[in-house]
Design an enzyme around this catalytic site. Sequence first.
Site, PDB file in Angstrom:
ATOM      1  N   ASP A  90      46.597 -55.764   7.406  1.00 59.02           N
ATOM      2  CA  ASP A  90      47.396 -54.906   8.290  1.00 59.02           C
ATOM      3  C   ASP A  90      48.363 -55.738   9.145  1.00 59.02           C
ATOM      4  OD1 ASP A  90      44.290 -55.032   9.278  1.00 59.02           O
ATOM      5  OD2 ASP A  90      45.698 -55.630  10.834  1.00 59.02           O
ATOM      6  N   GLU A 110      45.641 -62.154   1.311  1.00 58.17           N
ATOM      7  CA  GLU A 110      45.065 -60.801   1.274  1.00 58.17           C
ATOM      8  C   GLU A 110      44.875 -60.414  -0.196  1.00 58.17           C
ATOM      9  OE1 GLU A 110      44.092 -58.036   3.248  1.00 58.17           O
ATOM     10  OE2 GLU A 110      43.790 -57.265   1.205  1.00 58.17           O
ATOM     11  N   GLY A 143      40.569 -64.629  -1.271  1.00 61.42           N
ATOM     12  CA  GLY A 143      40.464 -65.740  -0.318  1.00 61.42           C
ATOM     13  C   GLY A 143      39.529 -66.829  -0.792  1.00 61.42           C
ATOM     14  N   ASP A 160      39.698 -62.655   8.652  1.00 58.92           N
ATOM     15  CA  ASP A 160      39.795 -61.272   9.129  1.00 58.92           C
ATOM     16  C   ASP A 160      39.433 -60.359   7.959  1.00 58.92           C
ATOM     17  OD1 ASP A 160      42.565 -59.080   9.990  1.00 58.92           O
ATOM     18  OD2 ASP A 160      40.400 -58.924  10.391  1.00 58.92           O
ATOM     19  N   SER A 161      38.150 -60.400   7.614  1.00 57.62           N
ATOM     20  CA  SER A 161      37.725 -59.741   6.365  1.00 57.62           C
ATOM     21  C   SER A 161      37.119 -58.378   6.649  1.00 57.62           C
ATOM     22  CB  SER A 161      36.662 -60.611   5.691  1.00 57.62           C
ATOM     23  OG  SER A 161      35.464 -60.536   6.463  1.00 57.62           O
ATOM     24  N   THR A 162      36.867 -57.674   5.576  1.00 59.11           N
ATOM     25  CA  THR A 162      36.049 -56.472   5.669  1.00 59.11           C
ATOM     26  C   THR A 162      34.604 -56.934   5.820  1.00 59.11           C
ATOM     27  OG1 THR A 162      36.243 -56.554   3.244  1.00 59.11           O
ATOM     28  CG2 THR A 162      37.498 -54.835   4.385  1.00 59.11           C
ATOM     29  N   PRO A 167      34.966 -56.348  -2.116  1.00 57.47           N
ATOM     30  CA  PRO A 167      35.651 -57.654  -2.270  1.00 57.47           C
ATOM     31  C   PRO A 167      35.365 -58.617  -1.116  1.00 57.47           C
ATOM     32  CG  PRO A 167      37.223 -55.938  -1.657  1.00 57.47           C
ATOM     33  CD  PRO A 167      35.927 -55.244  -1.941  1.00 57.47           C
TER      34      PRO A 167
HETATM   35  N1  SAM Z   1      39.990 -55.854  11.434  1.00 55.16           N
HETATM   36  C1  SAM Z   1      39.186 -55.409  10.350  1.00 55.16           C
HETATM   37  C2  SAM Z   1      37.718 -55.539  10.626  1.00 55.16           C
HETATM   38  O1  SAM Z   1      37.354 -56.202  11.591  1.00 55.16           O
HETATM   39  O2  SAM Z   1      36.958 -54.959   9.858  1.00 55.16           O
HETATM   40  C3  SAM Z   1      39.561 -56.120   9.082  1.00 55.16           C
HETATM   41  C4  SAM Z   1      41.029 -56.105   8.885  1.00 55.16           C
HETATM   42  S1  SAM Z   1      41.687 -56.247   7.359  1.00 55.16           S
HETATM   43  C5  SAM Z   1      41.987 -54.581   7.002  1.00 55.16           C
HETATM   44  C6  SAM Z   1      40.398 -56.722   6.231  1.00 55.16           C
HETATM   45  C7  SAM Z   1      41.082 -57.132   4.942  1.00 55.16           C
HETATM   46  O3  SAM Z   1      40.272 -58.023   4.175  1.00 55.16           O
HETATM   47  C8  SAM Z   1      41.396 -55.944   4.008  1.00 55.16           C
HETATM   48  O4  SAM Z   1      42.791 -55.775   3.956  1.00 55.16           O
HETATM   49  C9  SAM Z   1      40.799 -56.361   2.652  1.00 55.16           C
HETATM   50  O5  SAM Z   1      41.600 -55.966   1.565  1.00 55.16           O
HETATM   51  C10 SAM Z   1      40.733 -57.874   2.821  1.00 55.16           C
HETATM   52  N2  SAM Z   1      39.799 -58.563   1.918  1.00 55.16           N
HETATM   53  C11 SAM Z   1      38.557 -58.160   1.539  1.00 55.16           C
HETATM   54  N3  SAM Z   1      38.011 -59.070   0.684  1.00 55.16           N
HETATM   55  C12 SAM Z   1      38.935 -60.057   0.516  1.00 55.16           C
HETATM   56  C13 SAM Z   1      38.961 -61.268  -0.242  1.00 55.16           C
HETATM   57  N4  SAM Z   1      37.914 -61.638  -1.015  1.00 55.16           N
HETATM   58  N5  SAM Z   1      40.066 -62.059  -0.161  1.00 55.16           N
HETATM   59  C14 SAM Z   1      41.122 -61.693   0.621  1.00 55.16           C
HETATM   60  N6  SAM Z   1      41.174 -60.547   1.355  1.00 55.16           N
HETATM   61  C15 SAM Z   1      40.076 -59.742   1.304  1.00 55.16           C
END
Ligand code: SAM
Length: 290
Positions: A90, A110, A143, A160-162, A167
Amino acid sequence: MAEERWIPETLFDELGFRMSFKVKKVLYEMQTEHQHLVLFEQPFFGKMLMLDGATQITKKDEFIYQEMMSHVPLFAHGKARDVLIIGGGDCGIAEEVLKHKTVRRLTQVEIDPAVVEFAKEHFPEFTKPVFADKRFESVIDDGMKYVARTDRRFDVIIVDSTDPQGPGKVLFSSKFYEGCRRCLNKGGVLVTQNGVPIFQPSELTSSIGKFRKLFADGACYVAAIPTYVGGHMAMGWATDNKNLRRTPAKTIAARYRSAGSFSTRYWSPEVHVAAFALPRFIAEAVAKAG
Ligand code: SAM
């Protein structure tokens, strides 16, 4: 009249606990290649993004998480030039990092291009300044793969992951943290989104245990984020410089002044230092980790 829709946060289903959000209007909903994505208008929180049933950001309180995940490692480090964000689609954190004029280059990795694309449409307040900044580089990749292969080196890595599902699961593994260590410069620091200790204690202690096998200092700091329900949210901390998290408020304040004292709504030099003072139940769990 259309049936009222409520969207549940299903992250804590195994605890028998759900929080539900009344939907004013769905702005975007899709099953991407990686996850279910829904962006909707919520009467109180404004625009809200959920991925696989877990709240990601809300317009109302995103500033807390974005400020604490960026300014704490950057002001503790004090001279970060190269910064890496894993996840962060985001671009909320990227916007905060770029407020630091000492940062020479910010790379964001991302996995899901759909998140970046819809953020450009629905979160222009973040994405416009970020994509206009020549220091910013957006990479679409896993990542885990990126940190294992890149020949780039970084002073600060922000994960800043899920949550550890879908994933995002690999971003809580030892292999991933080894990769982060590999591409951190000497004296660098890794910070991670590490959930809400009252509901996800093992997620935090497992990460800290892994940090301690790779770094001289594995710890965490906390912030209170209303929509990451459950009281304090923990941010993981890993570095070889044990003093970094003990940087005194006056040093942080001096660095903030020389950074131009840009406006913040949660982070301050005092909040920065206080964030490392953990409530007893979290401190005890962290002490036993690993
Ligand atoms: N602020 C949020 C929270 O604290 O939950 C997270 C923000 S951001 C939306 C999380 C991002 O991590 C998502 O856009 C997702 O697609 C990404 N993501 C998940 N697994 C990933 C991976 N293995 N490599 C890179 N990005 C990843």
